[in-house]
Design an enzyme around this catalytic site. Structure first.
Site, PDB file in Angstrom:
ATOM      1  N   ILE A 110       0.837  -1.191   0.000  1.00 23.35           N
ATOM      2  CA  ILE A 110       0.000   0.000   0.000  1.00 23.35           C
ATOM      3  C   ILE A 110       0.880   1.253   0.000  1.00 23.35           C
ATOM      4  CG2 ILE A 110      -0.212  -0.103   2.528  1.00 23.35           C
ATOM      5  CD1 ILE A 110      -3.088   1.046   2.199  1.00 23.35           C
ATOM      6  N   CYS A 111       0.355   2.324  -0.564  1.00 22.12           N
ATOM      7  CA  CYS A 111       0.996   3.636  -0.581  1.00 22.12           C
ATOM      8  C   CYS A 111       2.253   3.602  -1.449  1.00 22.12           C
ATOM      9  CB  CYS A 111       1.274   4.102   0.846  1.00 22.12           C
ATOM     10  SG  CYS A 111       1.844   5.811   0.985  1.00 22.12           S
ATOM     11  N   ALA A 112       3.418   3.870  -0.885  1.00 23.56           N
ATOM     12  CA  ALA A 112       4.668   3.838  -1.637  1.00 23.56           C
ATOM     13  C   ALA A 112       5.265   2.436  -1.704  1.00 23.56           C
ATOM     14  CB  ALA A 112       5.680   4.796  -1.017  1.00 23.56           C
TER      15      ALA A 112
END
Length: 179
Positions: A101-103
């Site tokens: 998730i995210c980066a």
């Protein structure tokens, strides 16, 4: 019951880690949190310190149904650690689940796993992941599940439950937490 390894580096995004872990545990999944460093207290990006169950060094050689990588500034530590790269590649080679998730999808990309696959990630890594599906909250492609960021952590966690347990269990938890 399925097993999950969640790796927590210093600077992890708390919502992105704790929300999916909570939902998976509510579903009865055995989640092991492992500190990337050699000590189990791990401090997230907003200063919240959690005590991981163990360290990555102590779970070396174990296998899990899903390897989960949260995002946040701590992703730089995940990317710099050769053990993480080896785990990601081994997980993919064995046909087991990967979730980021995210980066953190950049870790999967570094391992060569996102080429030709549908995925999403945080806008901060758009230059590295130009093919990301910016408007998708959660993307599942084969055994890879990606999500955009803290605001999509609940959807992401429910998707993990849906894939590891069942869509019915995901709906049950969704209803029980009034989501």
């Amino acid at each position: 019951m399925p097993t999950v390894l969640a790796i927590l580096p210093e600077g992890f995004e708390e919502i992105e880690a704790v929300t999916p872990i909570d939902l998976l545990r509510r579903a009865g999944v055995e989640v092991t949190t492992a500190a990337l460093a050699d000590d189990t207290p791990v401090t997230g990006r907003t200063g919240i310190t959690v005590r991981a169950d163990t360290t990555l060094a102590r779970v070396a050689g174990n296998t899990y149904d899903l390897l989960f990588l949260p995002g946040g500034p701590g992703v730089k530590h995940l990317r710099a650690d050769p053990r993480v790269a080896a785990l990601v590649k081994a997980q993919a080679a064995a046909g087991r689940w990967l979730a980021a998730i995210c980066a953190a999808p950049t870790v999967l990309n570094d391992a060569g796993l996102l080429a030709g696959r549908r995925h999403t990630a945080h806008f901060s890594v758009a230059a590295e992941l130009p093919a990301r599906l910016a408007d998708e909250r959660v993307v599942i492609d084969g055994k890879i599940i990606t999500s955009r960021g803290a605001g999509t952590a609940l959807d992401f966690g429910l998707a993990l439950v849906g894939q590891l347990i069942s869509p019915e269990k995901s709906r049950e938890i969704h209803a029980s937490i009034c989501a």
